[in-house]
Design a protein around this motif. Structure first.
Motif, PDB file in Angstrom:
ATOM      1  N   GLY A 378       1.075  -1.311   0.105  1.00 28.63           N
ATOM      2  CA  GLY A 378      -0.091   0.072   0.112  1.00 28.63           C
ATOM      3  C   GLY A 378       0.844   1.260  -0.071  1.00 28.63           C
ATOM      4  O   GLY A 378       0.361   2.345   0.343  1.00 28.63           O
ATOM      5  N   CYS A 379       2.032   1.251  -0.268  1.00 30.65           N
ATOM      6  CA  CYS A 379       3.039   2.188  -0.413  1.00 30.65           C
ATOM      7  C   CYS A 379       2.439   3.514  -1.189  1.00 30.65           C
ATOM      8  O   CYS A 379       1.651   3.220  -2.492  1.00 30.65           O
ATOM      9  N   LYS A 380       2.968   4.434  -1.273  1.00 34.56           N
ATOM     10  CA  LYS A 380       2.667   5.699  -1.941  1.00 34.56           C
ATOM     11  C   LYS A 380       3.060   5.413  -3.427  1.00 34.56           C
ATOM     12  O   LYS A 380       2.182   5.747  -4.231  1.00 34.56           O
ATOM     13  N   GLU A 381       4.128   5.044  -3.832  1.00 34.23           N
ATOM     14  CA  GLU A 381       4.568   4.554  -5.326  1.00 34.23           C
ATOM     15  C   GLU A 381       3.528   3.694  -5.655  1.00 34.23           C
ATOM     16  O   GLU A 381       2.889   4.003  -6.846  1.00 34.23           O
ATOM     17  N   HIS A 382       3.157   2.775  -5.059  1.00 37.28           N
ATOM     18  CA  HIS A 382       2.189   1.782  -5.721  1.00 37.28           C
ATOM     19  C   HIS A 382       0.820   2.509  -6.061  1.00 37.28           C
ATOM     20  O   HIS A 382       0.035   2.269  -6.615  1.00 37.28           O
ATOM     21  N   ARG A 383       0.111   3.180  -4.783  1.00 35.16           N
ATOM     22  CA  ARG A 383      -0.825   3.949  -5.111  1.00 35.16           C
ATOM     23  C   ARG A 383      -1.015   5.005  -6.247  1.00 35.16           C
ATOM     24  O   ARG A 383      -1.890   5.120  -7.009  1.00 35.16           O
ATOM     25  N   GLU A 384       0.196   5.727  -6.440  1.00 36.19           N
ATOM     26  CA  GLU A 384       0.355   6.584  -7.701  1.00 36.19           C
ATOM     27  C   GLU A 384       0.295   5.746  -8.990  1.00 36.19           C
ATOM     28  O   GLU A 384      -0.339   6.227  -9.761  1.00 36.19           O
ATOM     29  N   LEU A 385       0.863   4.529  -8.873  1.00 33.52           N
ATOM     30  CA  LEU A 385       0.667   3.649 -10.231  1.00 33.52           C
ATOM     31  C   LEU A 385      -0.817   3.292 -10.303  1.00 33.52           C
ATOM     32  O   LEU A 385      -1.138   3.147 -11.439  1.00 33.52           O
ATOM     33  N   ALA A 386      -1.424   2.945  -9.122  1.00 30.66           N
ATOM     34  CA  ALA A 386      -3.056   2.589  -9.248  1.00 30.66           C
ATOM     35  C   ALA A 386      -3.559   3.638  -9.901  1.00 30.66           C
ATOM     36  O   ALA A 386      -4.718   3.858 -10.661  1.00 30.66           O
ATOM     37  N   ARG A 387      -3.327   4.860  -9.276  1.00 34.14           N
ATOM     38  CA  ARG A 387      -4.084   6.233  -9.769  1.00 34.14           C
ATOM     39  C   ARG A 387      -3.856   6.416 -11.325  1.00 34.14           C
ATOM     40  O   ARG A 387      -4.770   6.520 -11.896  1.00 34.14           O
ATOM     41  N   GLU A 388      -2.794   6.318 -11.659  1.00 34.86           N
ATOM     42  CA  GLU A 388      -2.332   6.252 -12.925  1.00 34.86           C
ATOM     43  C   GLU A 388      -3.178   5.258 -13.994  1.00 34.86           C
ATOM     44  O   GLU A 388      -3.564   5.762 -14.868  1.00 34.86           O
TER      45      GLU A 388
END
Ligand code: GLC
Length: 612
Positions: A378-388
């Motif tokens: 659930g890290c920020k980098e993965h959430r930004e990827l999911a947002r993309e």
């Protein structure tokens, strides 16, 4: 325990994989070989069972653990506990732990939940899907699991199928492109990769599992676990093609389909499982059954189980997702070998395949969870990827009648947000999240559409939210610059999702009409598939967006509807006018969809053109 490392080729990490396989196989007893072919649910797994039966694999069925309290470290402790038992067995063969990480590590609280496959198919972004695979692999390994039952590479022929959202699309080309998830999960194979040989890049990767072989998405009348009726050349072109692409990427496992081909069940189909998949396509990994897949070879399921085991193993099933009655399975299979009804050669072939994957996956060297990976969950980098991924998955189906309606003004004075799906993370994620069938509510960490709208609009903008629009609110219609109506499907999975009407549930169409006839309205539809759109919905909504099942990162929707990013999603499946048309076939002359495969507008498009 066998003597030290030096005398065991199989324990020498520098020995060639095939030498390790051969050496270990030569030391195994028949019960140990059969144990490796046994995949059990963790609720029946104990240290004694794992050790005494030399159990090959474990999995968990959604929902049978304390979800909210089970952080990844809980999972790592649980799985490492099982693994230590396996390592204490006579030959110390590690288990492989499989999990349904089908859109992120969705069984684990706090994990990043990516859009379901139908939304990823709308992105047509091969590299994005590969990156999602790599992120998912980290979050799976962090919890101690080694094997993801993904990607589902079904080619969905008809959206009435309950697993439509698990498919990347309705044509093999889209699905084949999206198999880049395999390289993400397992790592990119080396240039000299020998086609069909399993491949894994290292400790931050997991074993992938392409499913469900083959034709699961093409069944007659879209009946889940039904019958796909096609000549072989069409089955190969439409449904087998994505598996070839997976195998070229070093795919390690394949899950057999519950469905049938021309009346013959896949779980006992020697031609497809052995002659096509293993011999013609050269697949060197192992084939795993689906959950109780062998039981369903008989009617009623589970009757005459010994004969089901005989049919499945002889057809080419290598590992059996039993998942509970492991004593019966192992006893029956040992008896079948001793009676000559299943050859030792077949057992050895199955066990070689299983051991090969375990060696290639590095399970003998990296048996336990790597706790340094826990911060990736659930890290920020993965959430930004999911947002993309959410941004790129949105498909704009209508954008104004005479002037473009989107992007919305984020500094409007007052806006109305309405609908069952505006503020429900569980609905946003869909099935296979927290539990197999999914749930409503704030089930994990994430951002709902409403959260995202509030985070995006200006400080002066007043956001009024009502799950169901009230009369007085609609009466005050002139006070609103615009409305956003969010409706859609409730979570479901598998046969529970088979649906012949595809009407927006919870009076979704009525909610849209009630609001859109009074206030300029953007409709956002959350669904695992194209749904029936009432004519008045199409007529009255100023704009219409298909959001599919976007997962936890709802901010990606606000990014696009307020104009920070352009729409780029293209329909991965044809959008029908009426269910009477289904199944639509793009290769047919009678192909007259409401919105064709590949349709998708941008902010500057105005016409909701229906032309193909
Ligand atoms: C299911 C599904 C399969 C899943 C397996 C394990 O019934 O068909 O996709 O991976 O069981 O949960």
């Amino acid at each position: 325990m066998v003597d030290n490392e030096k005398s065991c080729v199989y324990k020498n990490r520098d020995a060639p994989v095939e030498a390790r396989v051969k050496d270990l196989l030569s030391q195994m007893t028949l019960p140990e070989k059969v144990g490796q072919m046994t995949l059990i649910e963790c609720s029946v797994a104990s240290q004694a069972v794992i050790k005494d039966y030399s159990i090959g694999g474990l999995l968990n069925r959604a929902g049978n653990w304390p979800f909210e309290d089970a952080k990844s470290s809980y999972w790592a402790d649980m799985i490492d506990g099982f693994q230590r038992s396996a390592l204490e067995s006579r030959l110390g063969i590690p288990i492989i732990y499989g999990i349904d990480a089908v859109h992120g590590n969705n069984d684990v609280y706090g994990a990043t939940i990516f859009p379901h496959n139908i939304g990823l198919g709308a992105t047509r972004d091969v590299d994005l899907v590969r990156r999602i695979g790599a992120a998912t692999a980290l979050e799976v390994r962090a919890c101690g699991a080694h094997w993801a039952f993904a990607p589902c590479v079904a080619v969905v022929k008809d959206p009435r199928w309950g697993r439509c959202y698990e498919s990347y699309g309705e044509v093999a080309q889209i699905v084949s492109e999206m198999t880049s998830l395999v390289s993400g999960l397992q790592g990119e194979p080396p240039k000299e990769h020998t086609n069909g040989y399993p491949f894994l890049a290292g400790r931050k990767n997991v074993v992938a599992c392409a499913k469900h072989f083959v034709g699961d998405g093409g069944t007659n009348k879209a009946i889940n676990e039904g019958n796909t009726i096609l000549p072989y050349k069409d089955l190969e072109r439409k449904h087998i093609a994505p598996y070839k692409k997976c195998i070229s990427q070093g795919l390690s496992t394949v899950m057999a389909s519950y469905s049938s081909w021309n009346g013959d069940k896949l779980h006992s189909h020697h031609f497809l499982l052995t002659e096509v998949l293993k011999q013609k396509l050269g697949f060197k990994g192992y084939v795993v059954s689906d959950w109780e897949g062998l039981d369903r070879l008989s009617d009623p399921p589970g009757s005459n189980y010994r004969n089901c085991v005989k049919m499945g193993i002889n057809a080419g099933i290598d590992m059996v997702m039993v998942p509970f009655k492991y004593e019966k399975f192992t006893n029956d299979l040992i008896d079948l070998v001793e009676s000559g009804e299943v050859s030792m050669a077949r057992i050895d072939d199955a066990v070689e395949r299983i051991l090969r994957v375990k060696f290639v996956a590095g399970l003998f060297e990296y048996s336990l969870a790597d706790r340094t990976l826990l911060p990736t969950v659930g890290c920020k980098e993965h959430r930004e990827l999911a947002r993309e991924a959410v941004r790129k998955s949105l498909v704009l189906l209508k954008n104004g009648k005479y002037a473009r309606f989107l992007p919305l003004n984020c500094n409007a004075e007052r806006i109305l947000v309405v609908g069952t799906h505006a503020d429900d993370l569980g609905y946003q994620c869909g099935g296979w999240t927290k539990t197999m069938y999914g749930q409503s509510g704030r089930i994990t960490n994430g951002t709902t559409l409403l959260d995202a709208i509030k985070a995006t609009v200006g400080d002066e903008t007043e956001v009024i939210y009502e799950k169901t629009p009230s009369e007085e609110t609609l009466a005050a219609r002139k006070s609103f610059s615009y409305a956003i109506v969010a409706v859609g499907e409730l979570p479901y999975a598998e046969t529970m999702g088979d649906n012949s009407e595809l009407i927006i549930p919870l009076n979704g169409s009525e909610i849209i009409t009630a609001v859109a006839e009074k206030i300029p309205t953007l409709v956002i539809l959350f669904s695992g598939r194209p749904m029936f759109l009432e004519p008045q919905v199409l007529e009255k909504a100023e704009a219409l967006v298909a959001a599919w099942l976007p997962g936890t990162e709802g901010q990606g929707m606000a990014d696009v509807i307020f104009g920070d990013y352009e729409f780029q999603g293209k329909l991965p499946a044809s959008w029908f006018k009426s269910v009477d048309q289904l199944p639509l076939d793009i290769e047919s002359n009678g192909y007259l969809p409401l919105f064709p495969l590949g349709f998708g507008l941008g902010h500057d498009s105005v016409e909701n053109s229906n032309t193909v």
